[in-house]
Design a protein around this motif. Structure first.
Motif, PDB file in Angstrom:
ATOM      1  N   PHE A  64       0.823  -1.209   0.000  1.00 35.60           N
ATOM      2  CA  PHE A  64       0.000   0.000   0.000  1.00 35.60           C
ATOM      3  C   PHE A  64       0.859   1.262   0.000  1.00 35.60           C
ATOM      4  O   PHE A  64       0.467   2.282  -0.558  1.00 35.60           O
ATOM      5  CB  PHE A  64      -0.972  -0.003   1.174  1.00 35.60           C
ATOM      6  N   GLY A  65       2.048   1.193   0.587  1.00 35.12           N
ATOM      7  CA  GLY A  65       2.969   2.323   0.514  1.00 35.12           C
ATOM      8  C   GLY A  65       3.405   2.601  -0.911  1.00 35.12           C
ATOM      9  O   GLY A  65       3.511   3.764  -1.327  1.00 35.12           O
ATOM     10  N   VAL A  66       3.630   1.535  -1.667  1.00 38.48           N
ATOM     11  CA  VAL A  66       3.997   1.699  -3.081  1.00 38.48           C
ATOM     12  C   VAL A  66       2.840   2.326  -3.854  1.00 38.48           C
ATOM     13  O   VAL A  66       3.037   3.229  -4.675  1.00 38.48           O
ATOM     14  CB  VAL A  66       4.416   0.341  -3.699  1.00 38.48           C
ATOM     15  N   LEU A  67       1.608   1.855  -3.593  1.00 43.11           N
ATOM     16  CA  LEU A  67       0.457   2.445  -4.284  1.00 43.11           C
ATOM     17  C   LEU A  67       0.293   3.917  -3.938  1.00 43.11           C
ATOM     18  O   LEU A  67      -0.003   4.736  -4.815  1.00 43.11           O
ATOM     19  CB  LEU A  67      -0.829   1.683  -3.929  1.00 43.11           C
ATOM     20  N   ILE A  68       0.497   4.275  -2.690  1.00 46.35           N
ATOM     21  CA  ILE A  68       0.409   5.687  -2.294  1.00 46.35           C
ATOM     22  C   ILE A  68       1.511   6.480  -2.978  1.00 46.35           C
ATOM     23  O   ILE A  68       1.291   7.604  -3.440  1.00 46.35           O
ATOM     24  CB  ILE A  68       0.477   5.816  -0.762  1.00 46.35           C
ATOM     25  N   GLY A  69       2.707   5.905  -3.076  1.00 47.75           N
ATOM     26  CA  GLY A  69       3.806   6.577  -3.765  1.00 47.75           C
ATOM     27  C   GLY A  69       3.517   6.798  -5.238  1.00 47.75           C
ATOM     28  O   GLY A  69       3.819   7.865  -5.793  1.00 47.75           O
ATOM     29  N   ILE A  70       2.911   5.821  -5.894  1.00 52.07           N
ATOM     30  CA  ILE A  70       2.538   5.970  -7.300  1.00 52.07           C
ATOM     31  C   ILE A  70       1.510   7.077  -7.449  1.00 52.07           C
ATOM     32  O   ILE A  70       1.580   7.901  -8.373  1.00 52.07           O
ATOM     33  CB  ILE A  70       2.014   4.635  -7.867  1.00 52.07           C
ATOM     34  N   GLN A  71       0.547   7.126  -6.517  1.00 48.56           N
ATOM     35  CA  GLN A  71      -0.482   8.166  -6.561  1.00 48.56           C
ATOM     36  C   GLN A  71       0.150   9.548  -6.381  1.00 48.56           C
ATOM     37  O   GLN A  71      -0.201  10.488  -7.089  1.00 48.56           O
ATOM     38  CB  GLN A  71      -1.535   7.913  -5.475  1.00 48.56           C
ATOM     39  N   GLU A  72       1.066   9.681  -5.453  1.00 49.06           N
ATOM     40  CA  GLU A  72       1.733  10.966  -5.222  1.00 49.06           C
ATOM     41  C   GLU A  72       2.561  11.371  -6.445  1.00 49.06           C
ATOM     42  O   GLU A  72       2.599  12.551  -6.813  1.00 49.06           O
ATOM     43  CB  GLU A  72       2.622  10.896  -3.978  1.00 49.06           C
ATOM     44  N   ALA A  83      -3.567   5.662  -9.209  1.00 49.86           N
ATOM     45  CA  ALA A  83      -3.085   4.345  -8.806  1.00 49.86           C
ATOM     46  C   ALA A  83      -4.175   3.564  -8.087  1.00 49.86           C
ATOM     47  O   ALA A  83      -4.348   2.376  -8.302  1.00 49.86           O
ATOM     48  CB  ALA A  83      -1.864   4.489  -7.907  1.00 49.86           C
ATOM     49  N   LEU A  84      -4.950   4.233  -7.250  1.00 55.38           N
ATOM     50  CA  LEU A  84      -5.964   3.555  -6.460  1.00 55.38           C
ATOM     51  C   LEU A  84      -7.146   4.495  -6.257  1.00 55.38           C
ATOM     52  O   LEU A  84      -6.988   5.586  -5.723  1.00 55.38           O
ATOM     53  CB  LEU A  84      -5.391   3.142  -5.101  1.00 55.38           C
ATOM     54  N   THR A  85      -8.320   4.085  -6.733  1.00 53.94           N
ATOM     55  CA  THR A  85      -9.526   4.894  -6.548  1.00 53.94           C
ATOM     56  C   THR A  85     -10.675   4.005  -6.087  1.00 53.94           C
ATOM     57  O   THR A  85     -10.737   2.823  -6.423  1.00 53.94           O
ATOM     58  CB  THR A  85      -9.951   5.606  -7.848  1.00 53.94           C
ATOM     59  N   PHE A  86     -11.574   4.608  -5.317  1.00 56.49           N
ATOM     60  CA  PHE A  86     -12.787   3.936  -4.875  1.00 56.49           C
ATOM     61  C   PHE A  86     -13.969   4.791  -5.293  1.00 56.49           C
ATOM     62  O   PHE A  86     -13.950   6.012  -5.106  1.00 56.49           O
ATOM     63  CB  PHE A  86     -12.810   3.766  -3.348  1.00 56.49           C
ATOM     64  N   GLN A  87     -15.000   4.146  -5.865  1.00 53.03           N
ATOM     65  CA  GLN A  87     -16.212   4.854  -6.266  1.00 53.03           C
ATOM     66  C   GLN A  87     -17.410   4.107  -5.725  1.00 53.03           C
ATOM     67  O   GLN A  87     -17.451   2.882  -5.726  1.00 53.03           O
ATOM     68  CB  GLN A  87     -16.319   4.937  -7.789  1.00 53.03           C
ATOM     69  N   ALA A 140     -13.510  -0.634  -6.776  1.00 50.04           N
ATOM     70  CA  ALA A 140     -12.117  -0.221  -6.663  1.00 50.04           C
ATOM     71  C   ALA A 140     -11.445  -0.290  -8.034  1.00 50.04           C
ATOM     72  O   ALA A 140     -11.745  -1.171  -8.834  1.00 50.04           O
ATOM     73  CB  ALA A 140     -11.374  -1.117  -5.681  1.00 50.04           C
ATOM     74  N   THR A 141     -10.553   0.646  -8.269  1.00 59.80           N
ATOM     75  CA  THR A 141      -9.766   0.651  -9.497  1.00 59.80           C
ATOM     76  C   THR A 141      -8.301   0.714  -9.084  1.00 59.80           C
ATOM     77  O   THR A 141      -7.888   1.651  -8.406  1.00 59.80           O
ATOM     78  CB  THR A 141     -10.125   1.849 -10.382  1.00 59.80           C
ATOM     79  N   ILE A 142      -7.542  -0.301  -9.473  1.00 59.37           N
ATOM     80  CA  ILE A 142      -6.121  -0.360  -9.144  1.00 59.37           C
ATOM     81  C   ILE A 142      -5.333  -0.299 -10.435  1.00 59.37           C
ATOM     82  O   ILE A 142      -5.478  -1.155 -11.301  1.00 59.37           O
ATOM     83  CB  ILE A 142      -5.787  -1.642  -8.359  1.00 59.37           C
ATOM     84  N   LEU A 143      -4.542   0.734 -10.564  1.00 56.99           N
ATOM     85  CA  LEU A 143      -3.706   0.972 -11.745  1.00 56.99           C
ATOM     86  C   LEU A 143      -4.527   0.923 -13.033  1.00 56.99           C
ATOM     87  O   LEU A 143      -4.128   0.341 -14.032  1.00 56.99           O
ATOM     88  CB  LEU A 143      -2.546  -0.025 -11.801  1.00 56.99           C
TER      89      LEU A 143
END
Length: 102
Positions: free
Chosen positions: A17-25, A44-48, A57-60
């Motif tokens: 999850f840290g990597v996903l947050i880093g990709i988002q940033e 990188a990570l969205t929730f609708q 959820a949408t991942i990458l």
């Protein structure tokens, strides 16, 4: 041993999850640097929330829904995937049951 495995799995999950947050940033930084939105840059990570269907959820850029997860579970069951730990637990459970019955 169980505590060690639990700590390792928790650490791996936290790092993922840290990597996903880093990709988002990094994505947000690219948008700020560019000055406009580019449709090629996906979050990188969205929730609708979809009302009746619940959350999606949408991942990458790929959608992940409960229906998709259930289909993958069925596919694995049909393949007859072998799980070593499940088989060992069944054997140990059978042994313990037989031992106490005798």
């Amino acid at each position: 041993m169980f505590r060690f495995i639990r700590k390792v799995l928790f650490s791996i999950g936290l790092l993922f999850f840290g990597v996903l947050i880093g990709i988002q940033e990094a994505n947000e930084g690219m948008l700020k640097m560019k000055g406009y939105e580019d449709p090629q840059f996906k979050d990188a990570l969205t929730f609708q929330y979809d009302g009746d269907e619940g959350y999606e959820a949408t991942i990458l850029g790929e959608s992940v829904t409960k229906k998709d997860l259930e289909e993958k579970k069925k596919q694995l069951e049909e393949m007859g995937a072998f799980n070593f730990f499940t088989e060992m637990a069944k054997k140990i459970g059978g042994f313990v049951t037989d031992f106490f019955e005798n």
